[in-house]
Design a protein around this motif. Structure first.
Motif, PDB file in Angstrom:
ATOM      1  N   LYS A 119      43.918  35.566  34.907  1.00  0.00           N
ATOM      2  CA  LYS A 119      42.897  35.116  33.958  1.00  0.00           C
ATOM      3  C   LYS A 119      42.365  33.761  34.408  1.00  0.00           C
ATOM      4  CE  LYS A 119      41.943  34.405  29.126  1.00  0.00           C
ATOM      5  NZ  LYS A 119      42.436  33.752  27.933  1.00  0.00           N
ATOM      6  N   VAL A 120      41.050  33.584  34.306  1.00  0.00           N
ATOM      7  CA  VAL A 120      40.381  32.372  34.780  1.00  0.00           C
ATOM      8  C   VAL A 120      39.482  31.813  33.688  1.00  0.00           C
ATOM      9  CG1 VAL A 120      38.736  31.494  36.493  1.00  0.00           C
ATOM     10  CG2 VAL A 120      40.295  33.318  37.123  1.00  0.00           C
ATOM     11  N   ASP A 121      39.439  30.506  33.558  1.00  0.00           N
ATOM     12  CA  ASP A 121      38.383  29.843  32.794  1.00  0.00           C
ATOM     13  C   ASP A 121      37.403  29.310  33.829  1.00  0.00           C
ATOM     14  OD1 ASP A 121      39.483  30.255  30.240  1.00  0.00           O
ATOM     15  OD2 ASP A 121      40.803  28.521  30.481  1.00  0.00           O
ATOM     16  N   GLY A 122      36.144  29.758  33.769  1.00  0.00           N
ATOM     17  CA  GLY A 122      35.145  29.335  34.752  1.00  0.00           C
ATOM     18  C   GLY A 122      35.078  30.276  35.935  1.00  0.00           C
ATOM     19  N   ILE A 123      35.014  31.573  35.671  1.00  0.00           N
ATOM     20  CA  ILE A 123      35.058  32.567  36.749  1.00  0.00           C
ATOM     21  C   ILE A 123      33.852  32.467  37.684  1.00  0.00           C
ATOM     22  CG2 ILE A 123      33.986  34.462  35.460  1.00  0.00           C
ATOM     23  CD1 ILE A 123      36.309  36.183  36.924  1.00  0.00           C
ATOM     24  N   GLN A 140      34.626  36.170  52.749  1.00  0.00           N
ATOM     25  CA  GLN A 140      35.269  37.318  53.407  1.00  0.00           C
ATOM     26  C   GLN A 140      36.441  37.865  52.619  1.00  0.00           C
ATOM     27  OE1 GLN A 140      35.158  34.126  54.252  1.00  0.00           O
ATOM     28  NE2 GLN A 140      35.629  33.767  56.376  1.00  0.00           N
ATOM     29  N   MET A 141      37.059  37.049  51.760  1.00  0.00           N
ATOM     30  CA  MET A 141      38.227  37.516  50.999  1.00  0.00           C
ATOM     31  C   MET A 141      37.840  38.398  49.822  1.00  0.00           C
ATOM     32  SD  MET A 141      37.036  34.448  49.857  1.00  0.00           S
ATOM     33  CE  MET A 141      37.816  33.144  50.737  1.00  0.00           C
ATOM     34  N   ILE A 142      36.559  38.430  49.457  1.00  0.00           N
ATOM     35  CA  ILE A 142      36.126  39.225  48.300  1.00  0.00           C
ATOM     36  C   ILE A 142      36.113  40.708  48.685  1.00  0.00           C
ATOM     37  CG2 ILE A 142      34.227  39.662  46.694  1.00  0.00           C
ATOM     38  CD1 ILE A 142      33.638  36.590  46.943  1.00  0.00           C
ATOM     39  N   HIS A 143      36.738  41.521  47.846  1.00  0.00           N
ATOM     40  CA  HIS A 143      36.827  42.970  48.075  1.00  0.00           C
ATOM     41  C   HIS A 143      35.414  43.532  48.210  1.00  0.00           C
ATOM     42  CE1 HIS A 143      37.543  47.202  47.311  1.00  0.00           C
ATOM     43  NE2 HIS A 143      38.843  47.001  47.382  1.00  0.00           N
ATOM     44  N   PRO A 144      35.178  44.455  49.175  1.00  0.00           N
ATOM     45  CA  PRO A 144      33.832  45.031  49.350  1.00  0.00           C
ATOM     46  C   PRO A 144      33.248  45.612  48.066  1.00  0.00           C
ATOM     47  CG  PRO A 144      35.309  45.773  51.095  1.00  0.00           C
ATOM     48  CD  PRO A 144      36.142  44.981  50.131  1.00  0.00           C
ATOM     49  N   ASN A 145      34.102  46.157  47.205  1.00  0.00           N
ATOM     50  CA  ASN A 145      33.630  46.713  45.930  1.00  0.00           C
ATOM     51  C   ASN A 145      33.962  45.795  44.762  1.00  0.00           C
ATOM     52  OD1 ASN A 145      32.862  49.079  47.302  1.00  0.00           O
ATOM     53  ND2 ASN A 145      34.940  49.870  47.143  1.00  0.00           N
ATOM     54  N   GLY A 146      34.282  44.532  45.053  1.00  0.00           N
ATOM     55  CA  GLY A 146      34.798  43.658  44.013  1.00  0.00           C
ATOM     56  C   GLY A 146      33.938  42.462  43.681  1.00  0.00           C
ATOM     57  N   GLN A 147      32.616  42.581  43.846  1.00  0.00           N
ATOM     58  CA  GLN A 147      31.740  41.467  43.501  1.00  0.00           C
ATOM     59  C   GLN A 147      31.819  41.156  42.014  1.00  0.00           C
ATOM     60  OE1 GLN A 147      30.668  43.969  45.596  1.00  0.00           O
ATOM     61  NE2 GLN A 147      30.699  42.734  47.440  1.00  0.00           N
ATOM     62  N   LEU A 148      31.453  39.933  41.674  1.00  0.00           N
ATOM     63  CA  LEU A 148      31.478  39.488  40.278  1.00  0.00           C
ATOM     64  C   LEU A 148      30.579  40.373  39.427  1.00  0.00           C
ATOM     65  CD1 LEU A 148      32.457  37.331  38.251  1.00  0.00           C
ATOM     66  CD2 LEU A 148      30.434  36.014  38.832  1.00  0.00           C
ATOM     67  N   GLN A 149      31.155  40.939  38.374  1.00  0.00           N
ATOM     68  CA  GLN A 149      30.380  41.765  37.450  1.00  0.00           C
ATOM     69  C   GLN A 149      31.087  41.844  36.102  1.00  0.00           C
ATOM     70  OE1 GLN A 149      30.289  45.994  38.555  1.00  0.00           O
ATOM     71  NE2 GLN A 149      31.929  45.578  40.015  1.00  0.00           N
ATOM     72  N   THR A 150      30.316  42.209  35.084  1.00  0.00           N
ATOM     73  CA  THR A 150      30.888  42.411  33.758  1.00  0.00           C
ATOM     74  C   THR A 150      31.256  43.878  33.627  1.00  0.00           C
ATOM     75  OG1 THR A 150      29.571  40.616  32.848  1.00  0.00           O
ATOM     76  CG2 THR A 150      30.496  42.192  31.282  1.00  0.00           C
ATOM     77  N   MET A 193      35.159  42.335  30.289  1.00  0.00           N
ATOM     78  CA  MET A 193      35.674  41.297  31.176  1.00  0.00           C
ATOM     79  C   MET A 193      34.693  41.056  32.309  1.00  0.00           C
ATOM     80  SD  MET A 193      38.599  40.299  30.084  1.00  0.00           S
ATOM     81  CE  MET A 193      39.613  40.886  28.739  1.00  0.00           C
ATOM     82  N   LYS A 194      34.469  39.784  32.608  1.00  0.00           N
ATOM     83  CA  LYS A 194      33.723  39.409  33.799  1.00  0.00           C
ATOM     84  C   LYS A 194      34.780  39.245  34.879  1.00  0.00           C
ATOM     85  CE  LYS A 194      29.737  36.898  33.449  1.00  0.00           C
ATOM     86  NZ  LYS A 194      28.926  35.700  33.255  1.00  0.00           N
ATOM     87  N   PHE A 206      39.717  37.436  36.332  1.00  0.00           N
ATOM     88  CA  PHE A 206      38.916  37.899  35.189  1.00  0.00           C
ATOM     89  C   PHE A 206      38.783  36.829  34.130  1.00  0.00           C
ATOM     90  CE2 PHE A 206      43.209  38.684  33.769  1.00  0.00           C
ATOM     91  CZ  PHE A 206      43.175  38.498  32.394  1.00  0.00           C
ATOM     92  N   GLU A 207      37.692  36.952  33.363  1.00  0.00           N
ATOM     93  CA  GLU A 207      37.451  36.070  32.218  1.00  0.00           C
ATOM     94  C   GLU A 207      36.817  36.897  31.119  1.00  0.00           C
ATOM     95  OE1 GLU A 207      35.680  31.626  31.495  1.00  0.00           O
ATOM     96  OE2 GLU A 207      34.568  32.880  32.888  1.00  0.00           O
ATOM     97  N   PRO A 208      37.351  36.815  29.877  1.00  0.00           N
ATOM     98  CA  PRO A 208      36.718  37.540  28.768  1.00  0.00           C
ATOM     99  C   PRO A 208      35.274  37.077  28.584  1.00  0.00           C
ATOM    100  CG  PRO A 208      38.888  36.721  28.120  1.00  0.00           C
ATOM    101  CD  PRO A 208      38.550  36.105  29.452  1.00  0.00           C
ATOM    102  N   GLU A 209      34.395  38.018  28.249  1.00  0.00           N
ATOM    103  CA  GLU A 209      32.969  37.736  28.094  1.00  0.00           C
ATOM    104  C   GLU A 209      32.666  36.670  27.035  1.00  0.00           C
ATOM    105  OE1 GLU A 209      30.384  38.167  30.285  1.00  0.00           O
ATOM    106  OE2 GLU A 209      29.267  39.338  28.838  1.00  0.00           O
TER     107      GLU A 209
END
Length: 125
Positions: free
Chosen positions: A73-77, A90-100, A105-106, A121-124
Motif C-alpha cells: 500500500k502506498v500514499d502518493g502512488i 524498466q522495472m515496471i511490468h509490461p502489463n502493469g502500468q499505473l491504472q485504476t 484501487m489505483k 496500490f492506493e485506494p481511489e
C-alpha cells in the motif's frame, strides 16, 4: 488493559536469486535501504523503505520467484510511479502500468531481477 490485538505490517521473505548483491542493488534503486545482511557471501538481507520491509533470501528457484507476488500500500502512488519512470521504468511490468482497477484501487506492478511481482496500490478515495 484489555486491548484487542492489532495486526501491523507484514515482512515477506522472497526468493532473491543466486546473486544477492544484484538483488540488493535492484531494491536500493527502488529507494529501499539495506538494514541487515547475513552471511559471507550474503544469503539473506533485510531491506526497508518507510514501513515496507522485505527479507531477501538467496534462492535460485526461478519457478518459485515467478510465482511469488505481493502488494504494498502506498500514499502518493502517482509520485512513486513517476519516480520509477524517471529511472527508465524498466522495472515496471509490461502489463502493469499505473491504472485504476474496477475494485477501486489505483495500482501498478513491477518485476524484480528474479521475476517476483510486486504491486503498489492506493485506494481511489
Amino acid at each position: 488493559m484489555n486491548k484487542p490485538p492489532v495486526l501491523g505490517n507484514i515482512s515477506p521473505i522472497i526468493p532473491a536469486g543466486g546473486d544477492m548483491e544484484k538483488a540488493i542493488a535492484f531494491y536500493e534503486q527502488l529507494g529501499f535501504t539495506t538494514i541487515h545482511k547475513e552471511g559471507d557471501p550474503v544469503i539473506m538481507a533485510i531491506i526497508k523503505r518507510d514501513c515496507a520491509e522485505i527479507f531477501l533470501q538467496k534462492n535460485d528457484d526461478q519457478h518459485l520467484a515467478e510465482w511469488t507476488t505481493f502488494r504494498i500500500k502506498v500514499d502518493g502512488i502517482e509520485q512513486l510511479y513517476q519516480e520509477f519512470q524517471a529511472q527508465g521504468g524498466q522495472m515496471i511490468h509490461p502489463n502493469g502500468q499505473l491504472q485504476t482497477q474496477p475494485w477501486g484501487m489505483k495500482e501498478f506492478a513491477i518485476i524484480d531481477v528474479t521475476g517476483v511481482c510486486i504491486t503498489f496500490f492506493e485506494p481511489e478515495n
